[in-house]
Enzyme design. Structure first.
Site, PDB file in Angstrom:
ATOM      1  CE  LYS A 118      -4.199  -1.627   0.298  1.00  0.00           C
ATOM      2  NZ  LYS A 118      -5.427  -1.198  -0.568  1.00  0.00           N
ATOM      3  CE  LYS A 232     -10.588  -5.096  -4.214  1.00  0.00           C
ATOM      4  NZ  LYS A 232     -10.268  -4.214  -3.462  1.00  0.00           N
TER       5      LYS A 232
END
Length: 361
Positions: A118, A232
């Site tokens: 991240k 997703k």
């Protein structure tokens, strides 16, 4: 419009016990802050097809959360996609953290050959910190392939600055798979990708929010805005729609999680295992792409105990996640059940999402 089976299901009854049988709200503590939270809440339930999960993040309003409910109902009430593989490889996830925390986080993903890092939590002002985190992962997992996830954290000019800095890292072309959603607008993704190509930088772009939060996820491919799409299952309304998006975009796909429990992660694993690996994906990943479905390692514990379908095979063991449905462990489920007030809040949220889905009938 929603699929006929879903329309029939959500209009057929107001009884939550029929729609989400044996539902339980659970709350799992996390080992580190991730997406601004230190614990994760989810509704798990046992539908006719098996255990499923409804877990949109708390800040998502009903129009967005309703897609998650559609995905949860699909996995609980419909057959899962037929897998082409028994298991899928996982990437490890390195959150916004200090470089000192990296070795301990890497250790939570034994066998992982890919890590997603991240970045951009502090925008371009934190570029040096992000690069230090990247260097720490390179130092402690030198053979790993890496991905960076910016969560749309940059304006276009800052994303260009990031790309220059990343391209300058030693041998970046050998280990960098892609940068995920560096900018918010799909038009800016297209501009950035064209800018990268003009300069010959060894950087691919992946689209996540431009897929799962978009009214038209196919614009990513139409505008040439990405090399890879991130899908997703739950946020896209279920595995069927996610697979349709992959087919419609015609781009290599990586299946990722939305920080679900082990129940929800299996919906992603079954989706990923059902997707063929074409020549374009082989060129980037040299096989089935590592999936962002190892996020259970960010919890101090889960509600499933290992692999419920294959004895002795841990559900995160060896950098793989098996493509089978999972069931909660009764003791773990009881230990992490939330209080009555939290249950009531989630029941109200489910009803709001049902109302949203009924408006689409």
């Amino acid at each position: 419009m929603i699929p006929d089976w879903l329309a029939e299901l959500v209009t057929g009854t107001d009884d939550l016990d029929a729609l989400l049988p044996q539902r339980r709200v659970v709350e799992l503590p996390m080992i580190t802050r991730f997406r601004g939270i230190t614990s994760r809440q989810a509704v798990v339930f046992r539908g006719p097809a098996g255990w499923s999960e409804f877990s949109p993040f708390l800040e998502y309003a009903a129009p967005e959360a309703a897609r998650w409910l559609a995905g949860a109902l699909e996995f609980g009430h419909r057959p899962a996609p037929e897998p082409l593989r028994d298991a899928v490889p996982l990437n490890g996830t390195i959150p916004d953290c200090s470089p000192d925390a990296v070795p301990g986080l890497i250790a939570r993903y034994p066998g992982a050959g890919t890590f997603k890092i991240k970045i951009a939590a502090g925008g371009i002002a934190n570029l040096d910190t992000d690069l230090a985190r990247i260097r720490a992962v390179r130092a402690h997992a030198p053979a790993a392939r890496l991905r960076f996830d910016a969560n749309a954290g940059y304006p276009l000019a800052a994303a260009q600055q990031l790309c220059v800095a990343v391209a300058a890292l030693p041998e970046a072309a050998d280990w960098l798979e892609y940068i995920e959603q560096p900018v918010a607008a799909v038009e800016d993704l297209a501009r950035l990708r064209e800018w990268i190509a003009d300069r010959g930088l060894p950087i691919r772009i992946a689209a996540d929010e431009s897929i799962r939060k978009a009214e038209d996820p196919y614009r990513v491919a139409a505008l040439g805005a990405a090399d890879v799409v991130i899908v997703k299952a739950q946020p896209l309304g279920g595995a069927q729609h996610a697979a349709d998006v992959v087919t419609g975009c015609g781009l290599p796909a990586v299946v990722s999680s939305a920080l679900e429990t082990g129940i929800g992660l299996r919906a992603g694993a079954l989706l990923a295992a059902s997707l063929p690996v074409d020549a374009a994906a082989e060129a980037i990943f040299a096989g089935p792409p590592a999936c962002g479905l190892g996020t259970g390692a960010l919890f101090t514990t889960d509600i499933i105990a290992g692999d419920t379908h294959r004895d002795g095979d841990d559900h995160l063991g060896g950098g793989l996640l098996s493509a089978w449905r999972a069931e909660p462990d009764p003791e773990l489920l009881a230990a992490h059940t939330a209080d009555a007030e939290t249950h009531a809040w989630w029941d109200a949220r489910v009803r709001d999402c049902l109302s949203e889905l009924r408006r689409q009938v």
